[in-house]
Design an enzyme around this catalytic site. Structure first.
Site, short mmCIF file in Angstrom:
data_model
loop_
_atom_site.label_atom_id
_atom_site.label_comp_id
_atom_site.label_asym_id
_atom_site.label_seq_id
_atom_site.Cartn_x
_atom_site.Cartn_y
_atom_site.Cartn_z
N LYS A 1 34.88 30.40 37.13
CA LYS A 1 36.15 29.52 36.27
C LYS A 1 35.77 28.04 36.52
O LYS A 1 36.73 27.25 36.01
CB LYS A 1 37.32 30.02 36.63
N HIS B 1 48.82 36.82 37.68
CA HIS B 1 47.70 37.65 37.34
C HIS B 1 47.88 38.96 38.19
O HIS B 1 48.29 38.93 39.40
CB HIS B 1 46.37 36.92 37.78
N GLN C 1 42.93 29.37 38.21
CA GLN C 1 42.76 28.55 36.99
C GLN C 1 42.96 27.04 37.07
O GLN C 1 43.14 26.30 36.21
CB GLN C 1 44.22 29.04 35.99
N ASP D 1 47.04 30.77 44.44
CA ASP D 1 45.85 31.44 43.61
C ASP D 1 45.64 30.19 42.94
O ASP D 1 46.37 29.90 41.90
CB ASP D 1 46.33 32.80 42.79
N CYS E 1 45.28 40.31 31.81
CA CYS E 1 45.88 40.70 33.18
C CYS E 1 47.06 40.11 33.76
O CYS E 1 47.02 39.71 34.97
CB CYS E 1 44.60 40.53 34.12
N1 PLP Z 1 44.13 34.78 39.09
C1 PLP Z 1 44.27 34.23 38.12
C2 PLP Z 1 45.20 33.22 37.88
C3 PLP Z 1 43.12 34.35 37.11
O1 PLP Z 1 43.24 33.61 36.03
C4 PLP Z 1 42.17 35.52 37.48
C5 PLP Z 1 41.18 35.69 36.31
O2 PLP Z 1 41.35 35.58 35.23
C6 PLP Z 1 42.17 35.77 38.52
C7 PLP Z 1 43.10 35.66 39.51
C8 PLP Z 1 40.93 36.66 39.02
O3 PLP Z 1 39.87 36.21 39.09
P1 PLP Z 1 38.41 37.00 39.37
O4 PLP Z 1 38.30 38.08 38.47
O5 PLP Z 1 37.25 35.98 39.40
O6 PLP Z 1 38.56 37.52 40.73
#
Ligand code: PLP
Length: 445
Positions: A266, A163, A243, A240, A404
């Site tokens: 999430k 992401h 998900q 990270d 993203c």
């Molecule tokens: N990392 C992953 C794998 C994501 O799916 C997302 C959001 O879709 C993020 C990071 C960023 O999350 P946030 O916008 O809640 O900070």
């Protein structure tokens, strides 16, 4: 390379996923206790659905089908009531008040920290820093740990799958420190190319930043094995979990992750709250990245002393109600048998793959063997945004765009795709409605 990890292995290792006694017996089932030979109880999505009011609304005259869980999840009433209860009766700032409500709010906030520590398998609540979400957590690590530990010629390895939140913060700090962000390529099926990963690791590698589950392809890489390999080069690993956390149990110590980050929203919790886990020796060495109240021991114009971690990294008033909601969400989710939930979601994913295979012109992107219930696809002859708009008219919420994750889509020569992302409260009937609506769209020309 070692063999890839599996969801089942991760689930089995996670503490608190099931009753430990049951797990202990599972390995050595005594023949005289036939009830222990029975398979674990199946998870029924209705058990979750009945708690989540938003799932019972209609959209455009149709019962809502929420397949946008990768973007955000809906909230069970336990979370909504906890947040309302906090504002209705518990509201106070924390840590600095001498009165009853300040003490109660502080206790709730710190109970949230302890719950997150247990949820992630951390050794202590002191290893948990509250942040706004995954993005802020990655930026915190980049700006605090990264600035102190990265320098010219150092490498930060980032799979192409990531992401943007796990790419751009590293580009920013790499620019400042003259380090390099090195992409790790994907294989055609959407798995990380582990040979290329091994090739790119070197004594220059300071950090590997990878997600435990991809938001666009659903791929679940072998994080524990990749981490072990990185550690042989003395590189640190940031995982990270944005998900992953809603789909299967996590154990940061089994992964041996140096940093682990996720977002509450999430995970059925409110927006604006998330957490960073870091190994205690790393946290202890991390300088503040923001200054303000809550993070100090004493301040004068000659000298300021900082509070110990995790408070040193939590400047200003935090999202107290968010933590209360996160505590309720974690309690709600862990109230289900998470292995049964993971098995249910795997079945639902398989159902979705078969249902979508019956839609003419539909191509699912990526086919990694280990994955969460996320399906990105294209539909021949239709722009992804038009597909999402069509589905919306049928009350079906999916996401269209680059998710993203532009480098991951570029790997497939795409700049946009449709994504259906499923959660424990979704049903096979909802998936069938998705497939039927897509078939109608194809027939309509
Ligand atoms: N990392 C992953 C794998 C994501 O799916 C997302 C959001 O879709 C993020 C990071 C960023 O999350 P946030 O916008 O809640 O900070």
């Amino acid at each position: 390379m070692t063999t890839p990890d599996s969801l089942a292995a991760a689930a089995a290792k996670a503490p608190g996923a099931t009753d430990p006694t049951a797990r202990q017996f599972a390995g050595e089932r005594p023949a005289f206790a036939p009830e222990l030979l029975a398979p674990p109880p199946a998870f029924a999505p209705e058990a979750a659905r009945r708690d989540v009011p938003a799932l019972h609304r209609s959209v455009n005259g149709q019962p809502l089908v929420w397949l946008d869980n990768g973007a955000t999840t809906h909230k069970p009433r336990q979370v909504i009531e906890a947040v309302a209860g906090f504002y209705g009766a518990g509201n106070s700032n924390i840590h600095r008040g001498a009165h009853t409500m300040a003490r109660e709010a502080t206790e709730a906030y710190e109970a949230g920290r302890a719950a997150v520590a247990r949820f992630l398998g951390a050794a202590s609540p002191d290893e948990i820093v509250f942040v706004r979400g995954t993005t802020e957590a990655v930026n915190l690590v980049a700006q605090s740990w990264g600035r102190a530990n990265l320098g010219p010629g150092d490498d930060i390895l980032v799979p192409v799958l990531e992401h943007h939140s796990n790419i751009v913060p590293w580009q920013l700090v790499a620019k400042e420190t003259r380090a390099r962000v090195v992409p790790v390529p994907l294989r055609p099926d959407g798995q990380i190319d582990l040979d290329a990963y091994a090739d790119r690791l070197s004594v220059r590698t300071r950090l590997v930043a990878l997600s435990q589950a991809s938001n666009v392809l659903g791929t679940v890489p072998p994080v524990a094995e990749m981490t072990a390999l990185a550690h042989r080069y003395r590189a640190r690993v940031l995982v990270d979990g944005a998900q992953a956390v809603a789909h299967f149990p996590v154990d940061v110590r089994a992964l041996d992750a140096d940093f682990y980050v996720f977002s509450g929203h999430k995970l059925f919790a409110p927006t604006g709250i998330g957490a960073l886990y870091a190994k205690p020796e790393l946290l202890a060495a991390m300088a503040p990245w923001q200054g303000g109240g809550n993070m100090i021991e004493s301040v004068s114009f000659d000298r300021t002393d900082y509070a110990p971690v995790p408070h040193r990294l939590e400047a200003g008033t935090g999202h107290i109600a968010g933590v209360v909601g996160l505590l309720a969400a974690v309690t709600w989710l862990t109230g289900f048998d998470r292995e049964a939930v993971a098995a249910y979601e795997a079945g639902l994913l398989e159902h979705a793959r078969q249902a979508l295979a019956g839609v003419p012109g539909l191509d699912v992107i990526g086919d990694a063997p280990e994955r969460i219930a996320v399906l990105a696809f294209t539909l021949a002859g239709h722009d992804p945004a038009a597909v999402a708009a069509w589905l919306d008219r049928d009350g079906i919420a999916v996401r269209a765009g680059h998710h993203c994750a532009q480098p991951a889509l570029a790997h497939y020569g795409l700049d946009s795709a449709v994504r259906a992302s499923l959660a424990l409260y979704n049903t096979p009937e909802e998936v069938d409605r998705l497939a039927a609506s897509l078939r109608r769209m194809q027939r309509s020309g």
